[in-house]
Design a protein around this motif. Sequence first.
Motif, short mmCIF file in Angstrom:
data_model
loop_
_atom_site.label_atom_id
_atom_site.label_comp_id
_atom_site.label_asym_id
_atom_site.label_seq_id
_atom_site.Cartn_x
_atom_site.Cartn_y
_atom_site.Cartn_z
N PHE B 66 -2.78 3.71 62.46
CA PHE B 66 -1.56 3.85 63.27
C PHE B 66 -0.57 2.74 62.97
CE2 PHE B 66 -4.46 5.96 66.53
CZ PHE B 66 -3.90 7.21 66.42
N SER B 67 0.72 3.07 63.02
CA SER B 67 1.75 2.03 63.07
C SER B 67 2.60 2.28 64.31
CB SER B 67 2.60 2.04 61.79
OG SER B 67 3.12 3.33 61.56
N ASN B 68 3.33 1.25 64.72
CA ASN B 68 4.17 1.35 65.94
C ASN B 68 3.39 1.86 67.14
OD1 ASN B 68 6.50 0.54 64.50
ND2 ASN B 68 6.72 2.63 63.73
N PHE B 69 2.14 1.43 67.26
CA PHE B 69 1.29 1.89 68.36
C PHE B 69 1.71 1.22 69.67
CE2 PHE B 69 -2.34 1.96 71.14
CZ PHE B 69 -2.94 3.18 70.89
N THR B 70 2.00 2.01 70.68
CA THR B 70 2.45 1.48 71.98
C THR B 70 1.79 2.26 73.12
OG1 THR B 70 4.62 1.07 70.99
CG2 THR B 70 4.47 0.93 73.39
N TYR B 71 1.21 1.53 74.07
CA TYR B 71 0.68 2.19 75.26
C TYR B 71 1.79 2.39 76.29
CZ TYR B 71 -4.34 1.99 74.16
OH TYR B 71 -5.59 2.20 73.61
N HIS B 72 1.70 3.48 77.06
CA HIS B 72 2.67 3.76 78.12
C HIS B 72 1.94 3.85 79.46
CE1 HIS B 72 5.67 4.27 75.02
NE2 HIS B 72 4.81 5.04 74.36
N ARG B 73 1.86 5.05 80.07
CA ARG B 73 1.22 5.15 81.38
C ARG B 73 -0.30 4.89 81.31
NH1 ARG B 73 3.71 11.01 82.85
NH2 ARG B 73 3.80 11.04 80.57
N SER B 74 -0.83 4.29 82.37
CA SER B 74 -2.28 4.15 82.56
C SER B 74 -2.66 4.88 83.83
CB SER B 74 -2.66 2.67 82.72
OG SER B 74 -2.41 1.96 81.54
N LEU B 75 -3.76 5.62 83.78
CA LEU B 75 -4.21 6.41 84.94
C LEU B 75 -5.68 6.15 85.19
CD1 LEU B 75 -2.30 8.38 82.87
CD2 LEU B 75 -2.22 9.69 85.01
N VAL B 76 -6.08 6.26 86.47
CA VAL B 76 -7.45 6.00 86.89
C VAL B 76 -8.01 7.26 87.56
CG1 VAL B 76 -8.96 4.45 88.19
CG2 VAL B 76 -6.76 3.62 87.37
N SER B 77 -9.30 7.54 87.31
CA SER B 77 -9.91 8.75 87.87
C SER B 77 -10.29 8.57 89.33
CB SER B 77 -11.16 9.12 87.07
OG SER B 77 -12.13 8.11 87.21
N GLU B 78 -10.51 9.69 89.99
CA GLU B 78 -10.90 9.69 91.41
C GLU B 78 -12.11 8.82 91.66
OE1 GLU B 78 -10.19 13.84 93.46
OE2 GLU B 78 -10.83 14.13 91.38
N ASP B 79 -13.09 8.86 90.73
CA ASP B 79 -14.33 8.10 90.95
C ASP B 79 -14.23 6.66 90.44
OD1 ASP B 79 -14.49 8.32 88.20
OD2 ASP B 79 -16.27 9.59 88.18
N GLY B 80 -13.08 6.28 89.89
CA GLY B 80 -12.90 4.90 89.43
C GLY B 80 -13.74 4.54 88.22
N GLN B 81 -14.26 5.54 87.50
CA GLN B 81 -15.11 5.25 86.34
C GLN B 81 -14.46 5.58 85.00
OE1 GLN B 81 -18.93 7.14 87.10
NE2 GLN B 81 -19.04 6.23 89.14
N SER B 82 -13.26 6.19 85.06
CA SER B 82 -12.57 6.58 83.83
C SER B 82 -11.10 6.19 83.92
CB SER B 82 -12.65 8.10 83.60
OG SER B 82 -13.97 8.55 83.49
#
Lengths: 138, 138
Positions: B66-82
């Motif tokens: 990858f080039s220009n790799f950028t993270y945007h939104r982060s999300l968490v699961s209902e059970d807090g494990q993912s």
Amino acid sequence: MLTAAPLSPAAQATLAAWHAMIRARDTAGLPALLAPDAVFRSPVAHKPYAGAAAVAMILQTAERVFSNFTYHRSLVSEDGQSVVLEFSADVGDKALKGIDMIRFGADGKIIEFEVMVRPATGLAALGEAMAKGLAGRV
Amino acid sequence: MLTAAPLSPAAQATLAAWHAMIRARDTAGLPALLAPDAVFRSPVAHKPYAGAAAVAMILQTAERVFSNFTYHRSLVSEDGQSVVLEFSADVGDKALKGIDMIRFGADGKIIEFEVMVRPATGLAALGEAMAKGLAGRV
């Protein structure tokens, strides 16, 4: 520290209505859940589809193209404005995994609906089935 | 009612270490974040890759592809494990969007790492680049 803000009550209501439609396999009420300028980002095509009418047609076609469609994990974003819904489904004889990444506006309507699927064989089958399904509606 | 449980402190530490590696473009410490029986689910291939050594090799290869790799939104699961980490990146001259869907074990180690990307042109470019990158390591 990653924590998710709660979804707004309006977004919760939209999400509950979406799940009820998928369970009932009846998406006739879908346009009421979409903002007028909603955008759909396809797993296949780079260019987004804009406008509630186009987004509704694509999602309604997808609903008919999938079989054995099942949602698994649900995730909420840090800002409480987006969810990811993990799913598995079949398209013809191909099994696939996917996610619906949905962003809600301040009024709870869907403003962005992005779909990704894996693996490549499932994506190819979905692309073909969607092209046929959409052609049948024109 | 969709709400996300908090990630465990151990999973938070693993996630912070992952982000630090990606920022530094140095994934040498990655094996220490993986459970011995970790599984990688590819955006391209149906069959999962099993075992920390295989998962580390694939993720390290992807990081170079990858080039220009950028993270945007982060999300968490209902059970807090993912978590789901939304990203954008280029592979050669193709732009793509994707998600890392990461599940943590009770000790905070990564037990499952699933990747999906869109659109189809981006997936094809990634598949080709990964095949070349992995061949270069054998």
